[in-house]
Write a protein that holds these residues in place. Sequence first.
Motif, PDB file in Angstrom:
ATOM      1  N   HIS A  62       0.885  -1.022  -0.082  1.00 45.10           N
ATOM      2  CA  HIS A  62      -0.177  -0.001   0.082  1.00 45.10           C
ATOM      3  C   HIS A  62       0.771   1.198   0.065  1.00 45.10           C
ATOM      4  O   HIS A  62       0.191   2.435   0.378  1.00 45.10           O
ATOM      5  N   THR A  63       2.059   1.086  -0.535  1.00 47.39           N
ATOM      6  CA  THR A  63       3.090   2.395  -0.633  1.00 47.39           C
ATOM      7  C   THR A  63       3.765   2.363  -1.790  1.00 47.39           C
ATOM      8  O   THR A  63       4.285   1.275  -2.247  1.00 47.39           O
ATOM      9  N   ALA A  64       3.322   3.383  -2.621  1.00 48.38           N
ATOM     10  CA  ALA A  64       3.801   3.470  -4.017  1.00 48.38           C
ATOM     11  C   ALA A  64       5.323   3.944  -3.854  1.00 48.38           C
ATOM     12  O   ALA A  64       5.986   4.487  -2.818  1.00 48.38           O
ATOM     13  N   ALA A  65       6.244   3.677  -4.717  1.00 48.37           N
ATOM     14  CA  ALA A  65       7.478   4.188  -4.965  1.00 48.37           C
ATOM     15  C   ALA A  65       7.629   5.553  -4.697  1.00 48.37           C
ATOM     16  O   ALA A  65       7.010   6.407  -5.323  1.00 48.37           O
ATOM     17  N   ASN A  66       8.452   5.969  -3.701  1.00 44.99           N
ATOM     18  CA  ASN A  66       8.718   7.457  -3.077  1.00 44.99           C
ATOM     19  C   ASN A  66       7.522   7.986  -2.654  1.00 44.99           C
ATOM     20  O   ASN A  66       7.393   9.228  -2.515  1.00 44.99           O
ATOM     21  N   GLY A  67       6.353   7.343  -2.120  1.00 48.64           N
ATOM     22  CA  GLY A  67       5.295   7.929  -1.825  1.00 48.64           C
ATOM     23  C   GLY A  67       5.196   7.549  -0.271  1.00 48.64           C
ATOM     24  O   GLY A  67       6.004   6.930   0.350  1.00 48.64           O
ATOM     25  N   LYS A  68       4.035   8.540   0.527  1.00 52.40           N
ATOM     26  CA  LYS A  68       3.767   8.158   1.614  1.00 52.40           C
ATOM     27  C   LYS A  68       3.570   6.719   2.431  1.00 52.40           C
ATOM     28  O   LYS A  68       2.697   6.181   1.620  1.00 52.40           O
ATOM     29  N   THR A  69       3.734   6.594   3.398  1.00 53.92           N
ATOM     30  CA  THR A  69       3.496   4.965   3.568  1.00 53.92           C
ATOM     31  C   THR A  69       2.076   4.785   3.935  1.00 53.92           C
ATOM     32  O   THR A  69       1.269   5.726   4.525  1.00 53.92           O
ATOM     33  N   ASN A  70       1.697   3.541   3.438  1.00 54.01           N
ATOM     34  CA  ASN A  70       0.212   3.227   3.436  1.00 54.01           C
ATOM     35  C   ASN A  70      -0.742   4.096   2.572  1.00 54.01           C
ATOM     36  O   ASN A  70      -2.050   4.101   2.663  1.00 54.01           O
TER      37      ASN A  70
END
Length: 432
Positions: free
Chosen positions: A63-71
């Motif tokens: 549920h975390t995209a690359a370089n995205g915010k956790t979850n």
Amino acid sequence: MNTFKKIVVGGAAFVVVLAAAGLALTHQGEIAPQTSIPTAQFTPEQIAKGKLLAAMGDCAVCHTAANGKTNAGGLAMPSPFGTIYTSNITPDAQTGIGSWSFEAFERAMRHGVDREGQYLYPAFPYTAFSRVTDDDMKSLYAFLMSEPAVENEPPKTALNFPYNVRRGIAAWNWLNLKPGVVKDDEKQAPEWNRGAYLVEGLGHCSACHTPRNSLAAEKTGEFHFAGGSAEGWDAPALTAKSPSPLPWTQSDLIDYMKTGFSARHGVAAGPMAPVAHGLSQQPDADLHAIATYLMSYRDASAAPGDAEALIKEKTATPKLALDSEGYRLYQGACMACHRADPSASTFGVRPQLALSTSLHADSPDNAIMAVLEGVQKPAHAELGTMPAFRHALSDAQIATLLNTMRAQYGVAEWSDLKSKVAKLRQQSAAAH
């Protein structure tokens, strides 16, 4: 009305009735949104327990995209039916699950239906999560609802017909979803039963390590843990059919889960690295339980094998000319880290390729992916990284390098390897 018209009208009426019945049977009503998160009901102990359970279930991994915010969702998950984007599971009320009551959360986890009544694609492993106890489910909910809310609307999943008809998943669920908590086997020890609960429930190990049928459902019976795939990587068999040149022992499994590395088998790479990171956070007793359960799928009486003797056997006498192209590639790209007598002063682990499961497997996929992508995000920083050779080596060079190493270790060459490298290069590039 003639007979033909009667048949047509009657047939059409039957189809309408059948369609209406199908819609009624598959309808899932909306669960009213909660206006506030019941944080006062969550205890510190419950939240702490939920944090461990989230790590066991790899929630942030998917549920975390690359370089995205956790979850915050948005990870693209390729499937045979199209690309599925993961959802935001932070407690944001508008774009996440902040408006979800525990009832809505529990329905999604156990039955694959979201708060609004929409069926979830089984890329979300609710078939395993349905087997989690109420107490653990509530702790997981408490943890997720106590995390920072992140406003993020992930891309919409838009599969082609008929896979975009989500109500059709009801039929898939009827065939493949067997709700119910993992039950203890009275013939087994408590440690084995605890391991079965963790592996078959939140751990959802079979989601990757079991092959799937044409409907993307896990095969059962003798196929359980017989090996599968994830994100372009092979997930090796967890049974005695493992391609590892040395049999896995219980201590091997525990080391691998605790550190992301086994000196007798190698390092966790690809999608297994974050899984190993989550496992390392679990109590030692649970890791022992998991290892006990998984070892029951192997021949526990098998001799563990002598790693040093096997390395010596496979590396003592070169089986190829040292001036060959493959050996020169090995010298330039691999020898500094993977030579048989690695320097003790170098940082991180240096797996012995003579013991590599990837190089001894029937499929070349993991060996190819390791060369293309390297290990950029190890399970733990102290393991060190491996550079990606995607832009340094051509398809032909990677094929030559890998088959040279296979031959050096006395394993038959992979056939048509250059085209397989090209295919995985293209697929992995598209995923990033």
